[in-house]
Design an enzyme around this catalytic site. Sequence first.
Site, mmCIF file in Angstrom:
data_model
loop_
_atom_site.group_PDB
_atom_site.id
_atom_site.type_symbol
_atom_site.label_atom_id
_atom_site.label_comp_id
_atom_site.label_asym_id
_atom_site.label_seq_id
_atom_site.Cartn_x
_atom_site.Cartn_y
_atom_site.Cartn_z
ATOM 1 N N ASP A 54 0.910 -1.155 0.080
ATOM 2 C CA ASP A 54 -0.023 -0.059 -0.126
ATOM 3 C C ASP A 54 0.867 1.041 -0.097
ATOM 4 O O ASP A 54 1.880 1.382 0.958
ATOM 5 C CB ASP A 54 -0.920 -0.042 1.199
ATOM 6 C CG ASP A 54 -1.889 1.070 1.347
ATOM 7 O OD1 ASP A 54 -1.630 2.099 0.637
ATOM 8 O OD2 ASP A 54 -2.877 1.001 1.961
ATOM 9 N N SER A 78 -5.745 6.574 -10.376
ATOM 10 C CA SER A 78 -5.646 7.516 -11.768
ATOM 11 C C SER A 78 -6.881 8.121 -12.406
ATOM 12 O O SER A 78 -6.801 8.259 -13.572
ATOM 13 C CB SER A 78 -5.413 6.138 -12.562
ATOM 14 O OG SER A 78 -6.458 5.164 -12.645
ATOM 15 N N TYR A 139 -7.288 15.089 -8.967
ATOM 16 C CA TYR A 139 -6.265 14.180 -9.219
ATOM 17 C C TYR A 139 -5.123 15.007 -9.963
ATOM 18 O O TYR A 139 -3.920 14.792 -9.754
ATOM 19 C CB TYR A 139 -7.125 13.306 -10.275
ATOM 20 C CG TYR A 139 -6.177 12.542 -11.166
ATOM 21 C CD1 TYR A 139 -5.269 11.414 -10.641
ATOM 22 C CD2 TYR A 139 -5.879 12.631 -12.471
ATOM 23 C CE1 TYR A 139 -4.398 10.754 -11.382
ATOM 24 C CE2 TYR A 139 -5.032 11.891 -13.231
ATOM 25 C CZ TYR A 139 -4.190 11.196 -12.678
ATOM 26 O OH TYR A 139 -3.534 10.051 -13.531
ATOM 27 N N SER A 168 -3.668 9.715 -23.252
ATOM 28 C CA SER A 168 -4.788 8.628 -23.218
ATOM 29 C C SER A 168 -4.304 7.553 -23.655
ATOM 30 O O SER A 168 -3.936 7.365 -24.961
ATOM 31 C CB SER A 168 -6.014 9.322 -23.997
ATOM 32 O OG SER A 168 -6.401 10.675 -23.573
ATOM 33 N N ARG A 177 -11.389 13.942 -28.755
ATOM 34 C CA ARG A 177 -10.512 14.392 -27.897
ATOM 35 C C ARG A 177 -9.212 13.414 -27.867
ATOM 36 O O ARG A 177 -8.106 13.809 -27.909
ATOM 37 C CB ARG A 177 -10.921 14.464 -26.511
ATOM 38 C CG ARG A 177 -9.797 14.974 -25.420
ATOM 39 C CD ARG A 177 -10.354 15.039 -23.937
ATOM 40 N NE ARG A 177 -9.344 15.243 -23.081
ATOM 41 C CZ ARG A 177 -8.388 14.508 -22.453
ATOM 42 N NH1 ARG A 177 -8.665 13.167 -22.758
ATOM 43 N NH2 ARG A 177 -7.642 14.914 -21.645
#
Length: 269
Positions: A54, A78, A139, A168, A177
């Site tokens: 963790d 994410s 984020y 991406s 996009r």
Amino acid sequence: MTIKVHKKLLLTGAAGGLGKALRERLKANCSVLRLSDVQAFGDVAANEEVVLADLADAAAVHAMVQGVDAIVHLGGVSVEGPFGPILQANILGVYNLYEAARKHGVKRVVFASSNHVTGYYRQSETISADAPPRPDGLYGVSKAFGEDLSRFYFDRYGIETACVRIGSSFPEPKDRRMLATWLSFDDLHRLITACLTTPVLGHSIVFGVSDNAVTWWDNSRARHIGYAPKDSSDIFREAVYARTPEPDLTDPVVQFQGGGFVKAGPFAD
């Protein structure tokens, strides 16, 4: 050609989408690939190690980093979401990672930053790594923190880092996009390989994007890394146009580089 300059390489976030895509590819970069995530995720091959951790647990991260030569850090939250998990994984977690790297003498890190560090620039702009951060959510804020923290650990302790602002990364672009932000899995591996093998990395911010005709990001500040993308979203353009509607230019999702992240939240912890 991929040169093995590191004997043991650590890949965090190995159970995630990009971790799975890189697991086999990164074996060409090292003799032993150490995989880590927060929970068990399958069988282990002969040239692999698994150390579960963790990221918010400093002792677990210390054990995860021990004995490795370099780190590819994909671990953490994410997506946009409540601040609590982002704080633990992406802010406390990246601090724990760099402290462990300092204590164990690891001198090179590839940090998975994000295009959402600059998501509030407009899609009509082209920016370089010199543009100030304009995060489009919590984020993005956490990734901007990681970039600043890695800069501190380079200036103070000499830990070289490539902050890769991933666009991406999917098998193919999903929408219009992504014609500008798309990064193929093979180009992602080429980029990480360049970051691991360039003679002098320093502290570098690199946009993780393929060789797309439409782009919002100028990667010229990262020429010293030697990244040469070979794939392009252009071969998907006609199909993407056919299945998606004309953009609404009054919609913030279309106006800003961060896309849907600019409209996400607020979230309750």
